[in-house]
Design a protein around this motif. Structure first.
Motif, PDB file in Angstrom:
ATOM      1  N   THR A 144      13.469  29.220  37.516  1.00 36.36           N
ATOM      2  CA  THR A 144      13.773  27.943  38.161  1.00 36.36           C
ATOM      3  C   THR A 144      12.512  27.342  38.777  1.00 36.36           C
ATOM      4  O   THR A 144      11.799  27.994  39.542  1.00 36.36           O
ATOM      5  N   SER A 318      21.906  24.240  35.534  1.00 30.21           N
ATOM      6  CA  SER A 318      20.490  24.169  35.172  1.00 30.21           C
ATOM      7  C   SER A 318      20.325  23.820  33.704  1.00 30.21           C
ATOM      8  O   SER A 318      21.279  23.896  32.919  1.00 30.21           O
ATOM      9  N   TRP A 319      19.104  23.443  33.347  1.00 22.05           N
ATOM     10  CA  TRP A 319      18.725  23.321  31.945  1.00 22.05           C
ATOM     11  C   TRP A 319      17.267  23.740  31.809  1.00 22.05           C
ATOM     12  O   TRP A 319      16.550  23.854  32.816  1.00 22.05           O
ATOM     13  N   THR A 320      16.833  24.027  30.607  1.00 25.00           N
ATOM     14  CA  THR A 320      15.442  24.444  30.400  1.00 25.00           C
ATOM     15  C   THR A 320      14.576  23.258  30.004  1.00 25.00           C
ATOM     16  O   THR A 320      15.051  22.302  29.384  1.00 25.00           O
ATOM     17  N   VAL A 329      13.164  26.491  34.169  1.00 30.12           N
ATOM     18  CA  VAL A 329      14.575  26.155  34.294  1.00 30.12           C
ATOM     19  C   VAL A 329      14.661  25.097  35.388  1.00 30.12           C
ATOM     20  O   VAL A 329      14.146  25.295  36.492  1.00 30.12           O
ATOM     21  N   ILE A 330      15.288  23.980  35.066  1.00 30.62           N
ATOM     22  CA  ILE A 330      15.385  22.866  36.014  1.00 30.62           C
ATOM     23  C   ILE A 330      16.753  22.874  36.675  1.00 30.62           C
ATOM     24  O   ILE A 330      17.786  22.819  36.000  1.00 30.62           O
ATOM     25  N   ASN A 331      16.753  22.937  37.986  1.00 33.75           N
ATOM     26  CA  ASN A 331      18.003  22.941  38.730  1.00 33.75           C
ATOM     27  C   ASN A 331      18.574  21.532  38.854  1.00 33.75           C
ATOM     28  O   ASN A 331      17.855  20.579  39.149  1.00 33.75           O
ATOM     29  N   ASP A 332      19.872  21.390  38.595  1.00 36.66           N
ATOM     30  CA  ASP A 332      20.576  20.125  38.784  1.00 36.66           C
ATOM     31  C   ASP A 332      21.055  20.097  40.233  1.00 36.66           C
ATOM     32  O   ASP A 332      22.089  20.685  40.580  1.00 36.66           O
ATOM     33  N   THR A 336      24.618  21.263  41.708  1.00 39.99           N
ATOM     34  CA  THR A 336      24.583  22.479  42.520  1.00 39.99           C
ATOM     35  C   THR A 336      25.280  22.252  43.858  1.00 39.99           C
ATOM     36  O   THR A 336      26.029  23.112  44.336  1.00 39.99           O
TER      37      THR A 336
END
Length: 364
Positions: A144, A318-320, A329-332, A336
């Protein structure tokens, strides 16, 4: 305990009644009885004294044992400064009658080196609700992307290298918006003995695992886990927790680690209360925590109810994304926040999970 319901997203003085005393009215017998009673009292007092000595000795030994295990659980290999820093970011509860959060941090010494430094490759926030027999686990992917003060852009698992367990707890609090009362740091490389101590664990292996990189070299074994419901000993459980040989890499591994934790909890809660001290002592070889042995036993006792334990399990939305050649990994953040509201309400966060499209990789 009763049954356990687990919901996961693919993403718990003897009293003796003395007999009555009797004596004869006959003076001769009464005299003789009186002598025997006096001698009996002396014997009884001697026995009682001996029992007290043994009891006090045992109590002292048990106190020494408790102190030893508690010190091991609390200290582990950490310095006094590290423990002070950890205590500063935790907010322990005064009792276990209300829900609280704890942080599970997992490291694997096999993956740490002088060049790379230590990494927390497992980061799981756990909401514990003893009154309702409920546990909710939320994984934070190790890759992340975060902005760490003084270090710039980094990955979540690097926090441990820079600021230790205290930094991991602090950043998890910021990311998920909750106070954290307790933490437990697990060395997965030493998990083998703990799993063996509870008699192995039962898990569902979603797909065949044939990953030499997940083996423990010192065991001299190459372990292959077949697809399906499996009973795993310590070595097999370690492979299950370590392997990243999946299409989605770490995402499946974090799900497997949550499964393994659930399985260990199952075995501990189903164990006789008399065996818990021994299990906890074994756990102290691979776990560092601010929970004492009495805290852990008290929690286990509360969860040993007829209603069964419900465990919810999910990962933060998340998405990569590949940025300048580095995969993150990018946290939404918004999703969240919504998910944590569900967790706080004691509901199943996986029921609100985003579609798989959110996990598609982007490159910039």
């Amino acid at each position: 305990m009763g049954g356990r319901r687990s919901v996961a997203n693919s993403a718990g003085g003897a009293g003796g009644k003395g007999g009555a005393q009797y004596s004869r009215k006959n003076p001769g017998y009464s005299h003789a009885a009186q002598k025997r009673t006096g001698r009996g009292k002396k014997i009884a007092l001697c026995v009682l004294a001996a029992v007290l000595v043994v009891a006090l000795g045992s109590a002292s030994a048990f106190a020494v044992y408790l102190n030893s295990v508690n010190t091991k659980l609390k200290q582990g290999t950490k310095t006094s400064d590290e423990i002070i820093a950890i205590d500063d970011v935790l907010r322990p509860t005064s009792s276990f009658d209300k829900p609280f959060y704890m942080m599970l941090i997992g490291s694997d010494m096999r993956e740490n080196s002088d060049e790379m430094g230590a990494r927390s490759d497992t980061n799981i926030l756990v909401r514990v609700d003893p009154s309702n027999d409920q546990v909710t686990m939320v994984s934070i992917p190790r890759d992340t992307k975060i902005e760490l003060a003084g270090y710039g852009t980094s990955k979540f698992n690097a926090i441990y290298n820079f600021e230790g367990a205290a930094g991991v707890i602090s950043e998890a609090k910021k990311l998920l918006g909750v106070d954290i009362a307790y933490y437990a740091e697990v060395n997965f490389g030493k998990l083998v003995d703990l799993v063996d101590a509870v008699g192995g664990v039962d898990v569902e292996v979603e797909e065949l695992i044939d990953d030499p990189d997940a083996d423990r070299p010192e065991s001299g074994r190459h372990i292959v886990l077949q697809e399906g419901f499996q009973h795993l000993g310590g070595e097999e459980a370690l492979v299950f927790a370590r392997s990243r040989a999946y299409v989605d890499g770490d995402f499946t591994r974090t799900a497997n680690q949550r499964k393994l934790i659930e399985a260990i909890v199952d075995k501990v809660l189903s164990a006789p209360i008399t065996s818990l001290p021994g299990i906890i002592e074994k756990a102290s070889d691979c776990v560092t925590t601010n929970l004492s042995i009495t805290d852990i036993i008290a929690l286990a006792q509360q969860f040993k109810s007829d209603g069964g334990l419900t465990i919810y399990s999910d990962m933060v939305p998340s998405w990569t994304q590949t940025i300048d050649g580095i995969s993150y990994v990018i946290n939404d953040a918004e999703a969240t926040k919504e998910m944590m509201a569900v967790v706080e309400a004691g509901e199943d966060p996986s029921a609100e999970a985003p579609s798989d499209e959110a996990a598609l990789e982007e490159t910039v």
